[in-house]
Motif scaffolding. Structure first.
Motif, PDB file in Angstrom:
ATOM      1  N   PRO A 168      13.338  28.735  45.195  1.00  0.00           N
ATOM      2  CA  PRO A 168      13.918  29.871  44.486  1.00  0.00           C
ATOM      3  C   PRO A 168      15.318  30.247  44.962  1.00  0.00           C
ATOM      4  O   PRO A 168      16.088  30.845  44.195  1.00  0.00           O
ATOM      5  CB  PRO A 168      12.926  31.010  44.745  1.00  0.00           C
ATOM      6  CG  PRO A 168      12.169  30.602  45.952  1.00  0.00           C
ATOM      7  CD  PRO A 168      12.134  29.105  45.946  1.00  0.00           C
ATOM      8  N   VAL A 169      15.656  29.915  46.212  1.00  0.00           N
ATOM      9  CA  VAL A 169      17.020  30.186  46.681  1.00  0.00           C
ATOM     10  C   VAL A 169      17.995  29.341  45.864  1.00  0.00           C
ATOM     11  O   VAL A 169      19.015  29.826  45.357  1.00  0.00           O
ATOM     12  CB  VAL A 169      17.173  29.892  48.191  1.00  0.00           C
ATOM     13  CG1 VAL A 169      18.620  30.038  48.626  1.00  0.00           C
ATOM     14  CG2 VAL A 169      16.271  30.804  49.017  1.00  0.00           C
ATOM     15  N   ALA A 170      17.645  28.056  45.696  1.00  0.00           N
ATOM     16  CA  ALA A 170      18.495  27.151  44.918  1.00  0.00           C
ATOM     17  C   ALA A 170      18.605  27.618  43.472  1.00  0.00           C
ATOM     18  O   ALA A 170      19.673  27.578  42.861  1.00  0.00           O
ATOM     19  CB  ALA A 170      17.932  25.733  44.969  1.00  0.00           C
ATOM     20  N   GLN A 171      17.507  28.088  42.934  1.00  0.00           N
ATOM     21  CA  GLN A 171      17.531  28.527  41.546  1.00  0.00           C
ATOM     22  C   GLN A 171      18.356  29.800  41.365  1.00  0.00           C
ATOM     23  O   GLN A 171      19.054  29.961  40.356  1.00  0.00           O
ATOM     24  CB  GLN A 171      16.109  28.716  41.035  1.00  0.00           C
ATOM     25  CG  GLN A 171      15.409  27.381  40.873  1.00  0.00           C
ATOM     26  CD  GLN A 171      13.933  27.555  40.719  1.00  0.00           C
ATOM     27  OE1 GLN A 171      13.486  28.454  40.019  1.00  0.00           O
ATOM     28  NE2 GLN A 171      13.173  26.723  41.388  1.00  0.00           N
ATOM     29  N   ALA A 172      18.296  30.670  42.324  1.00  0.00           N
ATOM     30  CA  ALA A 172      19.139  31.863  42.257  1.00  0.00           C
ATOM     31  C   ALA A 172      20.611  31.462  42.303  1.00  0.00           C
ATOM     32  O   ALA A 172      21.447  31.987  41.570  1.00  0.00           O
ATOM     33  CB  ALA A 172      18.808  32.821  43.403  1.00  0.00           C
ATOM     34  N   LEU A 173      20.933  30.489  43.154  1.00  0.00           N
ATOM     35  CA  LEU A 173      22.326  30.052  43.282  1.00  0.00           C
ATOM     36  C   LEU A 173      22.816  29.346  42.028  1.00  0.00           C
ATOM     37  O   LEU A 173      24.006  29.376  41.719  1.00  0.00           O
ATOM     38  CB  LEU A 173      22.481  29.126  44.491  1.00  0.00           C
ATOM     39  CG  LEU A 173      22.231  29.793  45.840  1.00  0.00           C
ATOM     40  CD1 LEU A 173      22.239  28.747  46.942  1.00  0.00           C
ATOM     41  CD2 LEU A 173      23.262  30.864  46.128  1.00  0.00           C
ATOM     42  N   GLU A 174      21.907  28.690  41.332  1.00  0.00           N
ATOM     43  CA  GLU A 174      22.277  28.038  40.068  1.00  0.00           C
ATOM     44  C   GLU A 174      22.932  29.049  39.119  1.00  0.00           C
ATOM     45  O   GLU A 174      23.859  28.738  38.395  1.00  0.00           O
ATOM     46  CB  GLU A 174      21.028  27.423  39.425  1.00  0.00           C
ATOM     47  CG  GLU A 174      21.210  26.854  38.036  1.00  0.00           C
ATOM     48  CD  GLU A 174      22.032  25.568  37.998  1.00  0.00           C
ATOM     49  OE1 GLU A 174      22.253  24.959  39.069  1.00  0.00           O
ATOM     50  OE2 GLU A 174      22.461  25.187  36.898  1.00  0.00           O
ATOM     51  N   VAL A 175      22.439  30.269  39.150  1.00  0.00           N
ATOM     52  CA  VAL A 175      22.953  31.287  38.233  1.00  0.00           C
ATOM     53  C   VAL A 175      24.110  32.094  38.842  1.00  0.00           C
ATOM     54  O   VAL A 175      25.085  32.411  38.172  1.00  0.00           O
ATOM     55  CB  VAL A 175      21.829  32.260  37.799  1.00  0.00           C
ATOM     56  CG1 VAL A 175      22.334  33.211  36.725  1.00  0.00           C
ATOM     57  CG2 VAL A 175      20.624  31.495  37.297  1.00  0.00           C
ATOM     58  N   ILE A 176      23.984  32.424  40.097  1.00  0.00           N
ATOM     59  CA  ILE A 176      24.976  33.348  40.678  1.00  0.00           C
ATOM     60  C   ILE A 176      25.791  32.727  41.803  1.00  0.00           C
ATOM     61  O   ILE A 176      26.512  33.431  42.499  1.00  0.00           O
ATOM     62  CB  ILE A 176      24.295  34.611  41.234  1.00  0.00           C
ATOM     63  CG1 ILE A 176      23.161  34.212  42.208  1.00  0.00           C
ATOM     64  CG2 ILE A 176      23.771  35.494  40.139  1.00  0.00           C
ATOM     65  CD1 ILE A 176      22.870  35.255  43.222  1.00  0.00           C
TER      66      ILE A 176
END
Lengths: 164, 164
Positions: A12-20
């Motif tokens: 989920p850290v990577a996925q959050a970074l994908e957006v922001i």
């Protein structure tokens, strides 16, 4: 230059970074938290190049973080408002603010968070909602492995200070 | 391509991003929190291109987030350990983890944070250390303006949910 995509990383850290994960995106969202909503607001507050801003606003709308709404007709003009999921980034902004105050460039004036009733600086700490206890080594991250072997448990190391 | 520098913006959010604003950097730090310290650990965990990793590790050491230490001689080999100020990014990692779980790609397995004593998922919330109260519209950011006029006060808007 194509940006690396982090969307399929099982984290989920990577996925959050994908957006922001872009610094400009975070700063645009910061300004939106401060109340900016129009193109010129962002240009003025950030000194961001207009072509960069156009691209970033488009990405943030596509990612569901900003919602584009017309605020005038003839000519049609749009403003950009924080979505519900973007408003949930409030904790992220405040955590960045505290860390930057502690470890940022000391030559630049500080920006502090205060309690408006007491006037006291606020010192924010992340706690477990149920127990009210600060995050500690009791909190373990269960991360699925890439190859479907059983999940492994990782402890974040004990923080150096109670603040973390 | 020269990266935009945010170092001189009078805002701690911008200053924090100056150091950690690259998505790979955040993921490298995430792995360090999980216990990775050697070059090959990071390559294996992240699938990051080795030339990118070399550059990012150098940046993170220069920025004071990782400390390079020799762990063998003949041949000399180095590992990369979280500095004290990097360990204070623990809250950031956890806030990103929670936000990614809620709003990330749902097709990817979730990574959850649990209380290792109770086995219950942890729900983290940012509170004022002194009052114990969640961040609210009472908390106002005092941001200095660019031109030395008096500081202005900005309220972060009330969160949509109690979680933010």
């Amino acid at each position: 230059m194509k940006k690396t995509s982090f969307q399929h990383m099982p984290c989920p850290v990577a996925q959050a970074l994908e957006v922001i994960g872009d610094s400009w995106n975070v700063l645009i969202l910061r300004e939106a938290f401060y109340g900016a909503s129009r193109f010129d607001d962002f240009v003025q507050a950030l000194g961001i190049p207009t072509n960069t801003l156009t691209r970033r606003l488009k990405d943030l709308v596509a990612g569901g973080l900003l919602e584009r709404q017309a605020y005038s007709e003839k000519p049609t003009r749009y403003e950009y408002l924080l979505s519900a999921k973007a408003r949930e980034l409030r904790s992220l902004m405040l955590v960045l603010l505290q860390w930057g105050n502690r470890h940022g460039n000391v030559d630049v004036a500080q920006t502090i968070l205060v309690d408006s009733l007491t006037g006291e600086p606020a010192d924010l700490v992340l706690v477990d909602r149920v127990t009210g206890l600060p995050v500690s080594s009791r909190h373990r991250v269960l991360r699925p492995s890439r190859d479907s072997t059983p999940a492994r448990s990782f402890a974040f190391p004990e923080p150096e200070t109670a603040l973390s």
